[in-house]
Design a protein around this motif. Sequence first.
Motif, mmCIF file in Angstrom:
data_model
loop_
_atom_site.group_PDB
_atom_site.id
_atom_site.type_symbol
_atom_site.label_atom_id
_atom_site.label_comp_id
_atom_site.label_asym_id
_atom_site.label_seq_id
_atom_site.Cartn_x
_atom_site.Cartn_y
_atom_site.Cartn_z
ATOM 1 N N SER A 72 -41.534 4.573 3.866
ATOM 2 C CA SER A 72 -41.971 4.551 2.467
ATOM 3 C C SER A 72 -43.488 4.682 2.422
ATOM 4 C CB SER A 72 -41.546 3.243 1.790
ATOM 5 O OG SER A 72 -40.138 3.172 1.677
ATOM 6 N N SER A 243 -41.491 7.813 -8.303
ATOM 7 C CA SER A 243 -41.237 7.915 -6.866
ATOM 8 C C SER A 243 -40.164 8.961 -6.599
ATOM 9 C CB SER A 243 -40.797 6.559 -6.287
ATOM 10 O OG SER A 243 -39.538 6.174 -6.825
ATOM 11 N N HIS A 265 -44.055 6.992 -3.166
ATOM 12 C CA HIS A 265 -44.366 6.259 -4.393
ATOM 13 C C HIS A 265 -45.767 6.638 -4.856
ATOM 14 C CE1 HIS A 265 -40.942 3.406 -3.775
ATOM 15 N NE2 HIS A 265 -41.135 3.786 -2.517
ATOM 16 N N TYR A 267 -49.281 6.126 -7.287
ATOM 17 C CA TYR A 267 -50.104 5.086 -7.914
ATOM 18 C C TYR A 267 -51.330 5.719 -8.562
ATOM 19 C CZ TYR A 267 -47.067 2.215 -5.056
ATOM 20 O OH TYR A 267 -45.948 1.639 -4.486
ATOM 21 N N ALA A 276 -49.636 -2.542 -3.389
ATOM 22 C CA ALA A 276 -48.240 -2.213 -3.075
ATOM 23 C C ALA A 276 -47.981 -2.334 -1.579
ATOM 24 C CB ALA A 276 -47.923 -0.804 -3.560
ATOM 25 N N ASN A 279 -47.844 -6.010 -0.684
ATOM 26 C CA ASN A 279 -46.637 -6.637 -1.239
ATOM 27 C C ASN A 279 -45.364 -6.191 -0.526
ATOM 28 O OD1 ASN A 279 -48.132 -8.005 -3.169
ATOM 29 N ND2 ASN A 279 -47.885 -6.403 -4.721
ATOM 30 N N ASP A 281 -44.043 -3.108 -0.688
ATOM 31 C CA ASP A 281 -43.323 -2.047 -1.396
ATOM 32 C C ASP A 281 -43.369 -0.732 -0.625
ATOM 33 O OD1 ASP A 281 -42.884 -3.866 -3.449
ATOM 34 O OD2 ASP A 281 -44.699 -3.264 -4.544
#
Length: 596
Positions: A72, A243, A265, A267, A276, A279, A281
Amino acid sequence: MENLYNRIRGFKFGSKLPEKSKINAALSSFSHRERVVFSVLVLVLMLSTVLILNTINRYFMVTVPNYGGTISEGIVGNPRFVNPVLANNVADQDLVTLIYSGLMRKGSDGNLIPDLAAEYTISNDGLKYTFVLKDNISFHDGKPVTIDDILFTVDTVKDGVIKSPQKANWDGVTATKIDEKTIEFNLKQPRALFLENTTLGIMPSYLWSNTPIELNSLNTEPIGSGPYMIKNVNKQSSGGVASYELTSFKKFALGRPYINNINLHFYTNEENLISALENGDIDQISSITPTNAEILKNKGYKIESAVLPRVFGLFFNSNINKIFLDKTIVKAINDSIDKDRIIKEVLAEYGVTTDGPIPPSMVEYQEINSGEETSREEVLQKVRDSLTKAGWTKNEAGFLEKVTQEKTTQGKKTVLGKKTTTPLEFVISTGNAGELAKTAEIIKENLAEVGIKVEIQTFDINSLNQDIIRPREYSALLFGQIINNESDLFAFWHSSQRKDPGLNIALYANASVDKILEDAFLATNEEARTKKYIQFENEIRKDMPAVFLYSPNFVYLVSKNLNGLSMDHIVFPSNRFLNSYLWYTEKHGVWRIFVK
């Protein structure tokens, strides 16, 4: 114990094994102590056998990539035109690299390899390129890739109304369908690096031809023939893409990619991107500032980096400030700037110093300078001495100026006239991005040490381009040149490119350099071309139309379990995905004889 020893000693390995009943009878006759010793011996034998087999296994075993896993990654920006014709922002270019394939593809070693093409030939005069397609190549929807798709893509790029960023690469090129598997490109004149243009991603004509390219829904839900295909698109409430979930394309021309899924993803800024990451993600991010890269590295994240083919420097406009016509002054500016300090304080060591117009990553053009190192104070003293010798003296404010006096002749007498004071000062125009502004401040401090006064003016990138660079309204421009390949040097340094929309921001004109660049652009022989560019660099260094400062690194924070990444030949950030089909997070062991 003696009884056990005699029985073991008496056993003949070449003889027939005793019956089970006899073995049981022998074992039952052992004393308790003999049974313990026998059991230990058997255990030792078994352990020894396992260890020997394991050693043999490890000797013949190698670890190889396995299929599976998910990555990711976070990207600053938002996809808008995910197609090879219009892709221009970071998000678009990243997705195009993952989703589309060209006739050729740049490999991990920087060399071009056939992708959709099975083979190609180049005529002796360098004017004809012929490609034959591979068998059984298809788009993600299962439809075959055809010659008509290639013709459509090239014609769309060449359409002047569409204004593709790729158009210049294909101007003057005629594409002809020879048969259902063969296409021919004819050039008006040889182009040393034309083969790189054939990495252009091929679009399925049956999906694009009936709708204006700017309005087609495929811009955000693309279908290509590259290593990864769209599995799912997650959209924001505003309609923009939040995303993408990509899955590997098993029929990719260069083989099924190892990683099953790559999720991207998007941003709005770097701050949200890093949040992110922390965290959980996402597990990868790219193109972050050196300062943030160093902070994240100290937190234990895995950072990869490579020098980009960018050259940042001070480009002089002598039309606005005549002091730049004086090579003594330009050399003084060059020698006074502490480039190592810029690398350390601005780039956090994610970059290298440079002294010429050709990026350090193009190593074949770099000359090795082996001179004795001189302390900075000694360098600055030499600069001060050279400026003093040239007639520059310090004023009360500590900055240099030169006083000249008009002289006229009246008969046999020389009459002194008006005195003119010329200050040794100039203005640096640059972008308001943190790295450029910090670099400008360091340059200002460095030059003040020798008495040269500098003023700094910063602009947002749009104002800098439109109001300063295009009309050439700058005294000295702190800026960077992106050199994708050698042919770009023509655009930056040929005298025909001095006016907008040309990119010769140093307004440099040298007939000898023009001829060198023209010859190099046409040279198909690599050795001859290399010699031309070495001549070019030597001429630039003699004329000093700019002070070259540094080449920055591309910085990539990657997942700790990612393997197979190649960073050696990155030109654009999107190039990191060129060999994504070779990335892997899963692995297993096989014997060497089974490795292909």
